[in-house]
Structure formats: C-alpha cells, structure tokens
Design a protein around this motif. Structure first.
Motif, PDB file in Angstrom:
ATOM      1  N   PRO A  88       0.825  -1.216   0.000  1.00 43.50           N
ATOM      2  CA  PRO A  88       0.000   0.000   0.000  1.00 43.50           C
ATOM      3  C   PRO A  88       0.860   1.268   0.000  1.00 43.50           C
ATOM      4  CG  PRO A  88      -0.805  -1.595   1.611  1.00 43.50           C
ATOM      5  CD  PRO A  88       0.510  -2.105   1.118  1.00 43.50           C
ATOM      6  N   ASP A  89       0.295   2.344  -0.502  1.00 46.10           N
ATOM      7  CA  ASP A  89       1.047   3.599  -0.655  1.00 46.10           C
ATOM      8  C   ASP A  89       1.481   4.192   0.688  1.00 46.10           C
ATOM      9  OD1 ASP A  89       0.701   3.398  -3.381  1.00 46.10           O
ATOM     10  OD2 ASP A  89      -1.121   4.625  -3.398  1.00 46.10           O
ATOM     11  N   ASP A  90       0.667   3.996   1.730  1.00 49.22           N
ATOM     12  CA  ASP A  90       0.968   4.613   3.018  1.00 49.22           C
ATOM     13  C   ASP A  90       1.927   3.785   3.871  1.00 49.22           C
ATOM     14  OD1 ASP A  90      -0.743   6.863   2.668  1.00 49.22           O
ATOM     15  OD2 ASP A  90      -2.469   5.554   3.030  1.00 49.22           O
ATOM     16  N   THR A  91       2.419   2.686   3.329  1.00 49.99           N
ATOM     17  CA  THR A  91       3.303   1.818   4.118  1.00 49.99           C
ATOM     18  C   THR A  91       4.628   2.495   4.439  1.00 49.99           C
ATOM     19  OG1 THR A  91       2.326  -0.121   3.041  1.00 49.99           O
ATOM     20  CG2 THR A  91       4.376  -0.451   4.235  1.00 49.99           C
ATOM     21  N   LEU A  92       5.214   3.171   3.452  1.00 45.33           N
ATOM     22  CA  LEU A  92       6.510   3.822   3.660  1.00 45.33           C
ATOM     23  C   LEU A  92       6.421   4.940   4.702  1.00 45.33           C
ATOM     24  CD1 LEU A  92       9.476   4.196   3.017  1.00 45.33           C
ATOM     25  CD2 LEU A  92       8.826   5.614   1.046  1.00 45.33           C
ATOM     26  N   PRO A  93       5.451   5.887   4.608  1.00 44.36           N
ATOM     27  CA  PRO A  93       5.351   6.913   5.663  1.00 44.36           C
ATOM     28  C   PRO A  93       5.121   6.316   7.043  1.00 44.36           C
ATOM     29  CG  PRO A  93       4.051   7.543   3.749  1.00 44.36           C
ATOM     30  CD  PRO A  93       4.484   6.144   3.513  1.00 44.36           C
ATOM     31  N   ALA A  94       4.276   5.281   7.133  1.00 47.97           N
ATOM     32  CA  ALA A  94       4.031   4.646   8.427  1.00 47.97           C
ATOM     33  C   ALA A  94       5.309   3.998   8.965  1.00 47.97           C
ATOM     34  CB  ALA A  94       2.925   3.597   8.294  1.00 47.97           C
ATOM     35  N   SER A  95       6.118   3.426   8.071  1.00 45.66           N
ATOM     36  CA  SER A  95       7.371   2.798   8.487  1.00 45.66           C
ATOM     37  C   SER A  95       8.366   3.846   8.985  1.00 45.66           C
ATOM     38  CB  SER A  95       7.983   2.014   7.324  1.00 45.66           C
ATOM     39  OG  SER A  95       7.104   1.001   6.871  1.00 45.66           O
ATOM     40  N   LEU A  96       8.436   4.976   8.286  1.00 42.22           N
ATOM     41  CA  LEU A  96       9.349   6.042   8.710  1.00 42.22           C
ATOM     42  C   LEU A  96       8.940   6.626  10.056  1.00 42.22           C
ATOM     43  CD1 LEU A  96       9.876   7.903   5.296  1.00 42.22           C
ATOM     44  CD2 LEU A  96      11.460   6.344   6.462  1.00 42.22           C
ATOM     45  N   ILE A  97       7.641   6.792  10.262  1.00 46.67           N
ATOM     46  CA  ILE A  97       7.163   7.293  11.549  1.00 46.67           C
ATOM     47  C   ILE A  97       7.445   6.277  12.655  1.00 46.67           C
ATOM     48  CG2 ILE A  97       5.081   7.882  12.860  1.00 46.67           C
ATOM     49  CD1 ILE A  97       4.006   9.218  10.364  1.00 46.67           C
ATOM     50  N   ALA A  98       7.288   4.995  12.342  1.00 48.17           N
ATOM     51  CA  ALA A  98       7.600   3.951  13.321  1.00 48.17           C
ATOM     52  C   ALA A  98       9.068   4.016  13.718  1.00 48.17           C
ATOM     53  CB  ALA A  98       7.261   2.579  12.750  1.00 48.17           C
ATOM     54  N   ALA A  99       9.956   4.175  12.723  1.00 48.13           N
ATOM     55  CA  ALA A  99      11.384   4.284  13.013  1.00 48.13           C
ATOM     56  C   ALA A  99      11.676   5.531  13.841  1.00 48.13           C
ATOM     57  CB  ALA A  99      12.183   4.313  11.714  1.00 48.13           C
ATOM     58  N   GLY A 100      10.995   6.642  13.526  1.00 47.49           N
ATOM     59  CA  GLY A 100      11.173   7.865  14.293  1.00 47.49           C
ATOM     60  C   GLY A 100      10.705   7.707  15.733  1.00 47.49           C
ATOM     61  N   CYS A 101       9.582   7.021  15.926  1.00 46.66           N
ATOM     62  CA  CYS A 101       9.081   6.779  17.284  1.00 46.66           C
ATOM     63  C   CYS A 101      10.072   5.950  18.094  1.00 46.66           C
ATOM     64  CB  CYS A 101       7.729   6.061  17.218  1.00 46.66           C
ATOM     65  SG  CYS A 101       6.367   7.071  16.607  1.00 46.66           S
ATOM     66  N   ILE A 102      10.688   4.963  17.448  1.00 52.67           N
ATOM     67  CA  ILE A 102      11.669   4.125  18.133  1.00 52.67           C
ATOM     68  C   ILE A 102      12.855   4.964  18.596  1.00 52.67           C
ATOM     69  CG2 ILE A 102      13.348   2.260  17.790  1.00 52.67           C
ATOM     70  CD1 ILE A 102      11.287   0.912  15.971  1.00 52.67           C
ATOM     71  N   LEU A 103      13.364   5.809  17.713  1.00 57.03           N
ATOM     72  CA  LEU A 103      14.509   6.652  18.067  1.00 57.03           C
ATOM     73  C   LEU A 103      14.162   7.626  19.196  1.00 57.03           C
ATOM     74  CD1 LEU A 103      15.942   7.447  14.508  1.00 57.03           C
ATOM     75  CD2 LEU A 103      16.881   5.874  16.219  1.00 57.03           C
ATOM     76  N   ILE A 104      12.987   8.232  19.119  1.00 55.70           N
ATOM     77  CA  ILE A 104      12.573   9.191  20.150  1.00 55.70           C
ATOM     78  C   ILE A 104      12.397   8.496  21.497  1.00 55.70           C
ATOM     79  CG2 ILE A 104      10.702  10.722  20.888  1.00 55.70           C
ATOM     80  CD1 ILE A 104      10.269  11.398  17.921  1.00 55.70           C
ATOM     81  N   LEU A 105      11.734   7.351  21.493  1.00 55.52           N
ATOM     82  CA  LEU A 105      11.502   6.632  22.740  1.00 55.52           C
ATOM     83  C   LEU A 105      12.806   6.130  23.348  1.00 55.52           C
ATOM     84  CD1 LEU A 105       8.310   4.589  21.789  1.00 55.52           C
ATOM     85  CD2 LEU A 105       8.469   6.364  23.539  1.00 55.52           C
ATOM     86  N   LEU A 106      13.739   5.695  22.498  1.00 55.58           N
ATOM     87  CA  LEU A 106      15.043   5.267  23.007  1.00 55.58           C
ATOM     88  C   LEU A 106      15.778   6.433  23.668  1.00 55.58           C
ATOM     89  CD1 LEU A 106      16.696   2.790  20.443  1.00 55.58           C
ATOM     90  CD2 LEU A 106      16.176   2.394  22.858  1.00 55.58           C
ATOM     91  N   SER A 107      15.748   7.578  23.010  1.00 56.19           N
ATOM     92  CA  SER A 107      16.410   8.765  23.569  1.00 56.19           C
ATOM     93  C   SER A 107      15.781   9.182  24.892  1.00 56.19           C
ATOM     94  CB  SER A 107      16.344   9.921  22.569  1.00 56.19           C
ATOM     95  OG  SER A 107      16.973   9.585  21.344  1.00 56.19           O
TER      96      SER A 107
END
Length: 259
Positions: free
Chosen positions: A227-246
């Motif tokens: 699906p078209d929205d898979t890439l934005p959702a994946s990038l946001i997921a990666a961003g959430c991981i980095l923010i939560l780790l920090s």
C-alpha cells in the motif's frame, strides 16, 4: 564500541540463562501453527462437536492461502503483543529494583550503552522468535493449502516486525521510567491498546500510524502489493523508536542520578 558489545553479550547470555531463547520462540511457534491447522480441520471439528441434526451438512468456504496466513498474523497481534510486553517489562525496572543496574553503572558504563544494549538484545530475540513462528505459519499454510510467495512472506514479516519493535521500545521506555515491572507492563499494554484502537477506528485519519503496519502487511498478502501509506508509516515507526530510546536514556539517567 567494545563496551557496548560486552553489554550486549551480557544481555544475550542473561536471556539464555532465563530461558527466554527457548520459551519465547516456542511460544511464537505454537501461536503460528494453530491458525492453519484449525482452519484446515474446522469442518471436522464442527462435525464432531456440533451436535447438528441428522443429515445436516456443514459447508465452509475454503479460504485462500493468503487469507489463512493473514489470519495467522492476526494471532500475533493479540498473543504476540502480550508475550513481547511480558518478556520485556522487567528488562530495566527489575535490574534497577534489585540493584544490578547500579552495580553496572558504577563502572565507566554510559547510560546510553546500557539502555541500547538491552534494547538490541531484546530486539534480536523478538525478530528471531517472530521469524521462527511466522515460518511455521507459512510452512503449514503451504502444506495444508497453497504456498504463499516468499517475497510476500518476508515483506509482511518486515512490516509486522517493525510494529512489534515499536511495542518493544514502548515497553522498554516504561521499564526505564517506572520502578515496578508490573506497572511498566500494564502501562505499555494500555498505550499499545489505545494506539491500536484509535488507529483502526479512525484509519482514514491515521493512515500513517505505525499501528497500521499490521493492516498493510495483511494487504501485502491478500493483494500482493505494498500500500502507498506503508513507507510513511514505516518512517514514523522508526522515528518513534529513536525518540523513545532517547527519552528512555534521559529519564533513566535522571532517576539514577536522583537516587
């Protein structure tokens, strides 16, 4: 880097001593095989326990292999999430409560290395266990129904695993912020449930929510396209991981220094 690798090895060894490398993969396998087996033998199961009138015939449409595999993934959405939280909720809170964390941090060990090594060790266990379990689902689906293409299998595995990684990081965050493992686990489950419910109820609004990755993984299996929205959702997921780790590192450091 050598310090971080030492901490990672210590974490992997600790999980082996706690039998996590045994019971977590086995549990994922049991979750994985039940859906294709149950779906295949469902007519016989209903016939044996249904107490239907004489002459009654049960006709259940045979689902496609992709639908069976998607239903198998759905099992991980519930039971798999619970396993992730239960196996991770005490990863920091339990060690801080027992004093192990203080003993390690007395040495020249950075808080960032301490947190990220624990996160990486749990992440390796998660992705390995999920791979083993999902392979079991894929194998039994192929044996009992049809073989789903390997590319679809790995694409759906990756996006589901990414959402699971977000859940793991949420649990690690609460484990770093709270002292009691039980409270950390309850808080993590509550947050994950809220995110999932809001994302599914308002899917047209939260198309880029990391929780939507589960739906996109199912679409990959059913429609054989990403699906078209898979890439934005994946990038946001990666961003959430980095923010939560920090945030985990910052909060844990403040709590340790305060104590």
């Amino acid at each position: 880097m050598s310090q971080w690798m030492t901490l990672l090895q210590k974490e992997l060894l600790e999980m082996w001593r706690n039998f996590k490398w045994i019971w977590v993969p086995i549990t994922f396998i049991l979750i994985g095989v039940q859906q294709p087996i149950t779906t295949y033998y469902m007519p016989q199961i209903l016939d044996s326990v249904g107490n239907l009138p004489e002459g009654a015939v049960i006709k259940i449409p045979t689902p496609s292999a992709a639908e069976v595999l998607a239903q198998g993934l759905g099992q991980y959405t519930t039971l798999g999430v619970l396993i992730i939280v239960l196996s991770t909720m005490g990863i920091i809170a339990a060690e801080r409560k027992s004093g192990v964390a203080a003993m390690i941090l007395v040495k020249p060990v950075s808080y960032r290395s301490f947190i990220t090594a624990k996160w990486a060790g749990s992440l390796l266990l998660l992705w390995f266990s999920f791979l083993i379990g999902y392979l079991a689902t894929w194998y039994y689906t192929g044996i009992l129904f049809e073989w789903v293409p390997v590319t679809d299998f790995f694409q759906s595995y990756f996006f589901y695993g990414l959402w699971f990684s977000v859940i793991l990081t949420i649990t690690l965050f609460f484990s770093a912020a709270l002292l009691a493992p039980g409270t950390a686990g309850f808080s993590s489950l509550a947050v994950v449930i809220v995110i999932s419910l809001v994302s599914s109820s308002l899917s047209s609004v939260f198309e880029w929510s990391p929780a939507q990755l589960t739906a996109y993984a199912n679409e990959i299996l059913i429609n054989r396209s990403i699906p078209d929205d898979t890439l934005p959702a994946s990038l946001i997921a990666a961003g959430c991981i980095l923010i939560l780790l920090s945030l985990s590192v910052i909060i844990f450091k403040k709590k340790e220094l305060a104590s």
